[in-house]
Design an enzyme around this catalytic site. Sequence first.
Site, PDB file in Angstrom:
ATOM      1  N   ASP A 498       0.810  -1.219   0.000  1.00 61.58           N
ATOM      2  CA  ASP A 498       0.000   0.000   0.000  1.00 61.58           C
ATOM      3  C   ASP A 498       0.840   1.265   0.000  1.00 61.58           C
ATOM      4  OD1 ASP A 498      -2.735  -0.502  -0.055  1.00 61.58           O
ATOM      5  OD2 ASP A 498      -2.767  -1.134   2.034  1.00 61.58           O
TER       6      ASP A 498
HETATM    7  C1  BGC Z   1       0.305   1.298   6.233  1.00 57.98           C
HETATM    8  C2  BGC Z   1      -0.043   0.094   5.433  1.00 57.98           C
HETATM    9  C3  BGC Z   1      -1.526   0.004   5.280  1.00 57.98           C
HETATM   10  C4  BGC Z   1      -2.104   1.299   4.762  1.00 57.98           C
HETATM   11  C5  BGC Z   1      -3.603   1.215   4.735  1.00 57.98           C
HETATM   12  C6  BGC Z   1      -0.338   2.537   5.662  1.00 57.98           C
HETATM   13  O1  BGC Z   1      -0.072   3.612   6.476  1.00 57.98           O
HETATM   14  O2  BGC Z   1       1.705   1.454   6.281  1.00 57.98           O
HETATM   15  O3  BGC Z   1       0.469  -1.065   6.051  1.00 57.98           O
HETATM   16  O4  BGC Z   1      -1.837  -1.015   4.411  1.00 57.98           O
HETATM   17  O5  BGC Z   1      -1.719   2.374   5.568  1.00 57.98           O
HETATM   18  O6  BGC Z   1      -4.226   2.326   4.345  1.00 57.98           O
HETATM   19  C1  NOJ Z   2      -1.781  -3.772   5.407  1.00 54.05           C
HETATM   20  C2  NOJ Z   2      -2.937  -3.773   4.472  1.00 54.05           C
HETATM   21  O1  NOJ Z   2      -4.109  -4.172   5.149  1.00 54.05           O
HETATM   22  C3  NOJ Z   2      -2.676  -4.699   3.307  1.00 54.05           C
HETATM   23  O2  NOJ Z   2      -3.733  -4.630   2.396  1.00 54.05           O
HETATM   24  C4  NOJ Z   2      -1.385  -4.356   2.627  1.00 54.05           C
HETATM   25  O3  NOJ Z   2      -1.145  -5.320   1.628  1.00 54.05           O
HETATM   26  C5  NOJ Z   2      -0.244  -4.335   3.610  1.00 54.05           C
HETATM   27  N1  NOJ Z   2      -0.555  -3.466   4.704  1.00 54.05           N
HETATM   28  C6  NOJ Z   2       1.066  -3.884   2.971  1.00 54.05           C
HETATM   29  O4  NOJ Z   2       1.068  -2.533   2.683  1.00 54.05           O
END
Ligand code: BGC
Ligand code: NOJ
Length: 826
Positions: A498
């Site tokens: 993400d």
């Molecule tokens: C996090 C990710 C997460 C995303 C969701 C980010 O701040 O680092 O792990 O998936 O937010 O919106």
């Molecule tokens: C948490 C999110 O829920 C997931 O969708 C994503 O793949 C991982 N973070 C990595 O960014």
Amino acid sequence: MQYGYFDDDAREYVITRPDTPYPWINYLGCEDFFGLFSNTSGGYCFYRDARMLRLTRYRYNNAPIDAGGRYFYLRDGNDSEADVWTPSWMPMKSKLDRYECRHGMGYSRISSSRNGLAFSQVSFVPLRDKCEVHRITLNNESNTDKYVDMFSFVEFCLWNANDDMTNFQRNFSIGEVEIECPPEGSSAIYHITEYRERRNHYAVWGVNAPVNGFDTDRQSFLGLYNGFDSPDAVFQGQAKDSIASGWAPIGSHYIKLKLSAGESKTYVFVLGYCENPEDQKCEAQNKINKKPARDLLEKYNTTEAADKALAELNDYWKNLLGRFTVDPFSLTRADDIKMARMAGVWNQYQCMVTFNMSRSASYFESGIGRGMGFRDSNQDLLGFVHLVPERARSRILDIAATQFPDGSAYHQYQPLTKRGNNEIGSGFNDDPLWLICGVAAYIKETGDYGILNERVPFDNNDELADTLFIHLKRSFDFTVNNKGPHGLPLIGRADWNDCLNLNCFSKTPGESFQTTANFESGVAESVLIAAIFAFVGPDYAEICRRTNREDEAEYAEYEIAKMIDAVNQHGWDGNWFLRAYDAYGKKIGSSECEDGKIFIESNGFAVMAGIGVQDGRAVTALDSVKEHLDTKYGIVLLQPAYKDYHLELGEVSSYPPGYKENAGIFCHNNPWVTIAETRLGRGTRAFETYAKICPAYREDDSDLRRMEPYVYAQMVAGKDAVRHGEAKNSWLTGTAAWTFVSISQYILGVRPVFDGLLIDPCIPSDMKGFAVTRHFRGAEYHITVENSAGVEKGVKSITVDGNPHDGNVIPVFNDGKTHKVFAVMG
Ligand code: BGC
Ligand code: NOJ
């Protein structure tokens, strides 16, 4: 240091001191009513949606940590010398002579004692009912009579948790309650805020006994300047009988009791959610219709009734977990018991929780931010589908209904409305492929091809409905139709990571990295999506072939081959797979880069998909992962960590080095490497990558790790971080599903495939065998694997029910019987 131990027979984790390095929690509830419950009785509960229908208030990020819960205050003695304490330790941090918290499957039990007064609390959500039950027992272990005042306490949330924490100008005037505390029978406090207008639901907090008083107004109970640790009413030994009117409604019962030496008394408290039909909301003007609450309290008005419900819950879990077990007596290495208790119990339990919660409510997810994730929920299915396939089926249909006609998808949807979430929208270009992944896993588990014929809306619009198969096709085609200059998939807003926001270019503080696209380059590409395509594509082709869509199968195979070519031509960096191309067409995850030279995701997934297995690249890639990314506590996401913020990379470079996606050990993708290692037959290394992030293996290192030793955490701080090895974000992570897949299907190697159960273990050479029970399509498979040859992979012979069996796919029996499978490695 350890703060507890696993009680394997009871399927409980036993916490032996209350001051754990972080609240160690459990989840109560299996289907629609849920509670988060910490080892000091902290937490809160909600019905279906942690944001919209929250019953009790919880303060995140508070000091002290974990403020708010279902508290019981005891006042031992009837004079001014009386001893006031909280048996769950918090909120008073009372010194206890004895303390234990047992987190079990859907219930928790806290037992403690002080000065000869013993307390026990069993908390759970019964199957099918929308409530928490708290069974409280007080026991006088001293040899003199005791006079005890007991006060219960919960603080109500005004339903919408977001509004509750922000809109005080309104909220301080709307709180309302009703009381029903007759001299005989049960006593009930009703939280009815907003019931007078558009809500048709209220909360009830009852106990199966008459009370000596109550409180429903927080200030009256606590005192305006007191915290939960020094409530006026308790210290004074007298409830105020306050009726909340605005401000902060709470529920507190006051019970005076006398316990002679050796005597014990049990009470059943129920915290429930009740709903009425619109035309039956009231029994009289401004008097709520209490029927559903009375029925609920009636149902649990005896200790026996509560115990029976708890026993049913135990049976439910025993049955579910019986679907996959690892026999501890079959293990040949002492430490493997840790694997057995995780794979056989806790890992599956966590999979149920992630299936239910997605990423909504934990001690790190506030329950107001994120709904059900499209990619997350599809992956969560992988670890859940063998437990309750019917629920996986309906989840798939819900998820698919949020897909757009072009195959792209809403990134999230709200569990209550099941509608796609407009605030986040679409554009995460890996999303569509996870639907194929989830559906393939479902079909392999169940053999139910019928699901493909279900009609499912697109964009939640019935008029756009088509079959689930067409949804899969649109998913597949979306990737085919959205490629960049190197023939690799366009990344869009981000892929699985993400935080790899290659079209974002955000300079504005606070702007969402996920929803902002200041520079839609149209060229940023993801090698990871290519690898996911190569991994799930063959399942899609196979599904086509098995449903007589031969042309489509051939087209799919042609596209997959083309994608693999693109990865080989443009996705290989010499010693590992690249990660992506940015908006200028520059490489990411290449030795040419200053930071972020190598990433875990594309390497793990490409090898999982079999890319480079023939020509040696796969071995080179995984060796590079080991050399550059591996640490004592797991494999970090990338190296070197980004030292500065990169406009062209987005959030990944926003984190300080070693945290989260910027070179943290992002556990979710460690099992991809584990699975990849099994593709190469390297069982010792596969197991090593499995064990490093497995919480049970770090139980005695809890001061550093901090999170619960019985559940996976999303992230463990990487080697660049100050506290390398410290975990965060326990419970709600795709790590649960993928580690379960890696250990059960690829290391132990009991893997559902379209035609049956494949036996394909890949284990350390010094593991001389093991036994697993697997429930699969209507039969039970008792599988024993023997490895006296000390190999890492390869099955030499198999017998089924004593008869030699060709190949290693065990057929579908579907006869309700038990079948003995004996496999010899070599
Ligand atoms: C996090 C990710 C997460 C995303 C969701 C980010 O701040 O680092 O792990 O998936 O937010 O919106
Ligand atoms: C948490 C999110 O829920 C997931 O969708 C994503 O793949 C991982 N973070 C990595 O960014």
